[in-house]
Scaffold this active site. Sequence first.
Site, PDB file in Angstrom:
ATOM      1  N   ARG A  47      -5.215  35.876   0.036  1.00 40.39           N
ATOM      2  CA  ARG A  47      -5.956  34.814  -0.655  1.00 40.39           C
ATOM      3  C   ARG A  47      -7.456  35.008  -0.542  1.00 40.39           C
ATOM      4  O   ARG A  47      -8.206  34.702  -1.463  1.00 40.39           O
ATOM      5  CB  ARG A  47      -5.536  33.434  -0.101  1.00 40.39           C
ATOM      6  CG  ARG A  47      -4.221  32.955  -0.694  1.00 40.39           C
ATOM      7  CD  ARG A  47      -3.601  31.863   0.118  1.00 40.39           C
ATOM      8  NE  ARG A  47      -2.990  32.410   1.331  1.00 40.39           N
ATOM      9  CZ  ARG A  47      -2.522  31.663   2.327  1.00 40.39           C
ATOM     10  NH1 ARG A  47      -2.639  30.349   2.264  1.00 40.39           N
ATOM     11  NH2 ARG A  47      -1.963  32.236   3.363  1.00 40.39           N
ATOM     12  N   ASN A  96       7.906  41.134   6.085  1.00 47.74           N
ATOM     13  CA  ASN A  96       6.831  41.693   5.245  1.00 47.74           C
ATOM     14  C   ASN A  96       7.224  42.974   4.500  1.00 47.74           C
ATOM     15  O   ASN A  96       6.512  43.404   3.590  1.00 47.74           O
ATOM     16  CB  ASN A  96       5.552  41.925   6.062  1.00 47.74           C
ATOM     17  CG  ASN A  96       4.822  40.656   6.451  1.00 47.74           C
ATOM     18  OD1 ASN A  96       4.194  40.568   7.509  1.00 47.74           O
ATOM     19  ND2 ASN A  96       4.883  39.627   5.602  1.00 47.74           N
ATOM     20  N   ASP A 147      -3.223  35.254   9.154  1.00 47.71           N
ATOM     21  CA  ASP A 147      -2.759  35.032   7.781  1.00 47.71           C
ATOM     22  C   ASP A 147      -3.915  34.648   6.844  1.00 47.71           C
ATOM     23  O   ASP A 147      -4.897  34.053   7.281  1.00 47.71           O
ATOM     24  CB  ASP A 147      -1.698  33.914   7.791  1.00 47.71           C
ATOM     25  CG  ASP A 147      -0.889  33.882   6.507  1.00 47.71           C
ATOM     26  OD1 ASP A 147      -0.912  34.876   5.751  1.00 47.71           O
ATOM     27  OD2 ASP A 147      -0.230  32.861   6.258  1.00 47.71           O
ATOM     28  N   SER A 185       6.786  31.176  10.729  1.00 52.32           N
ATOM     29  CA  SER A 185       7.165  32.431  10.067  1.00 52.32           C
ATOM     30  C   SER A 185       7.822  33.429  11.036  1.00 52.32           C
ATOM     31  O   SER A 185       7.463  34.607  11.069  1.00 52.32           O
ATOM     32  CB  SER A 185       5.952  33.072   9.374  1.00 52.32           C
ATOM     33  OG  SER A 185       5.392  32.185   8.437  1.00 52.32           O
TER      34      SER A 185
HETATM   35  C1  IPE Z   1       3.111  35.876   8.737  1.00 49.89           C
HETATM   36  O1  IPE Z   1       2.431  35.743   7.524  1.00 49.89           O
HETATM   37  C2  IPE Z   1       3.120  37.318   9.159  1.00 49.89           C
HETATM   38  C3  IPE Z   1       1.836  37.894   9.493  1.00 49.89           C
HETATM   39  C4  IPE Z   1       0.693  37.283   9.533  1.00 49.89           C
HETATM   40  C5  IPE Z   1       1.870  39.278   9.854  1.00 49.89           C
HETATM   41  P1  IPE Z   1       3.186  35.735   6.133  1.00 49.89           P
HETATM   42  O2  IPE Z   1       2.140  35.602   5.099  1.00 49.89           O
HETATM   43  O3  IPE Z   1       4.099  36.894   6.024  1.00 49.89           O
HETATM   44  O4  IPE Z   1       4.071  34.412   6.251  1.00 49.89           O
HETATM   45  P2  IPE Z   1       4.722  33.498   5.125  1.00 49.89           P
HETATM   46  O5  IPE Z   1       5.441  34.412   4.196  1.00 49.89           O
HETATM   47  O6  IPE Z   1       3.606  32.787   4.433  1.00 49.89           O
HETATM   48  O7  IPE Z   1       5.597  32.567   5.891  1.00 49.89           O
HETATM   49  C1  IPE Z   2      -1.610  38.277   6.444  1.00 49.70           C
HETATM   50  O1  IPE Z   2      -2.206  37.985   5.223  1.00 49.70           O
HETATM   51  C2  IPE Z   2      -1.362  39.757   6.637  1.00 49.70           C
HETATM   52  C3  IPE Z   2       0.048  40.131   6.632  1.00 49.70           C
HETATM   53  C4  IPE Z   2       1.061  39.328   6.478  1.00 49.70           C
HETATM   54  C5  IPE Z   2       0.335  41.546   6.793  1.00 49.70           C
HETATM   55  P1  IPE Z   2      -1.377  37.838   3.897  1.00 49.70           P
HETATM   56  O2  IPE Z   2      -1.289  39.148   3.246  1.00 49.70           O
HETATM   57  O3  IPE Z   2      -0.078  37.156   4.163  1.00 49.70           O
HETATM   58  O4  IPE Z   2      -2.322  36.879   3.060  1.00 49.70           O
HETATM   59  P2  IPE Z   2      -1.890  35.714   2.093  1.00 49.70           P
HETATM   60  O5  IPE Z   2      -1.007  34.794   2.862  1.00 49.70           O
HETATM   61  O6  IPE Z   2      -1.169  36.361   0.942  1.00 49.70           O
HETATM   62  O7  IPE Z   2      -3.171  35.078   1.682  1.00 49.70           O
HETATM   63 MG    MG Z   3       0.438  35.197   4.215  1.00 48.08          MG
END
Ligand code: IPE
Ligand code: IPE
Ligand code: MG
Length: 237
Positions: A26, A70, A22, A193
Amino acid sequence: MSLFRKAKPERILPQHVAIIMDGNGRWAKKRHLPRTAGHAAGSKTFKDIARYANKIGIKYMTVYAFSTENWKRPKEEVDNIMGILRQYLKDTDQFKEENIKLQFIGGRDRLPEDIQELMAKAEDDSKDFTGMHLNIAVNYGGRDEIVTAVKKIIEAGTPAEEVTDELISQNLYTAGQPDPDFIIRPSGEYRLSNYLIWQSAYAEFWFSDVLWPEFGPRHLEEALDSFSERNRRFGGV
Ligand code: IPE
Ligand code: IPE
Ligand code: MG
């Protein structure tokens, strides 16, 4: 003073490390880049960390690539993530070089058909590899996994008294694998999550503020050192 230094106790490695990759978005935002650049950088980190974990002798690793939640993201972002996955699956030489056994966990029906085919091929091509067993969670949700398992159990006509912990475990995507004993989540979020919610019943956790594209072997090492010092009691004394 003794001439002999006390031998350092051997580090205890987890059997199964699960990572929530994750913080890609950001990471990109901080650099004034599109989120897609974050996913590209995150995918490179994934390859490096998988290679490193295999090298140091981790037996099972599960990474969260795309959750059942997602799909709520803008279509362009979802397509971009699927594109990265497609590219990864086409570059099959990397699995051979690494001797890594690949498995995909999650519901496949909703994924583009060519990706489903590439997944099946990657699993088949790597099925006899003896290195790390790498699960990639795509369209994965822990609740969805449990619902799917319960349906299978009911459809098999299982009598209620035969429903046990083991039977449920055997009907999850991770059937036959040890439960993850260590779950790593970077990016400063302190939640699961919907990740491996059944399997993580007794897992140890490690959280860090590092964003996934910046996560390197030294962060994994730091996490593993911490794991090694944990006192796991499993309800005993
Ligand atoms: C969890 O991250 C899923 C993956 C890393 C694939 P998210 O970014 O989707 O989780 P939340 O929404 O912050 O809980
Ligand atoms: C994790 O990074 C990748 C997936 C969930 C596919 P994010 O895309 O959730 O990154 P943040 O949380 O927005 O920074
Ligand atoms: Mg995320």
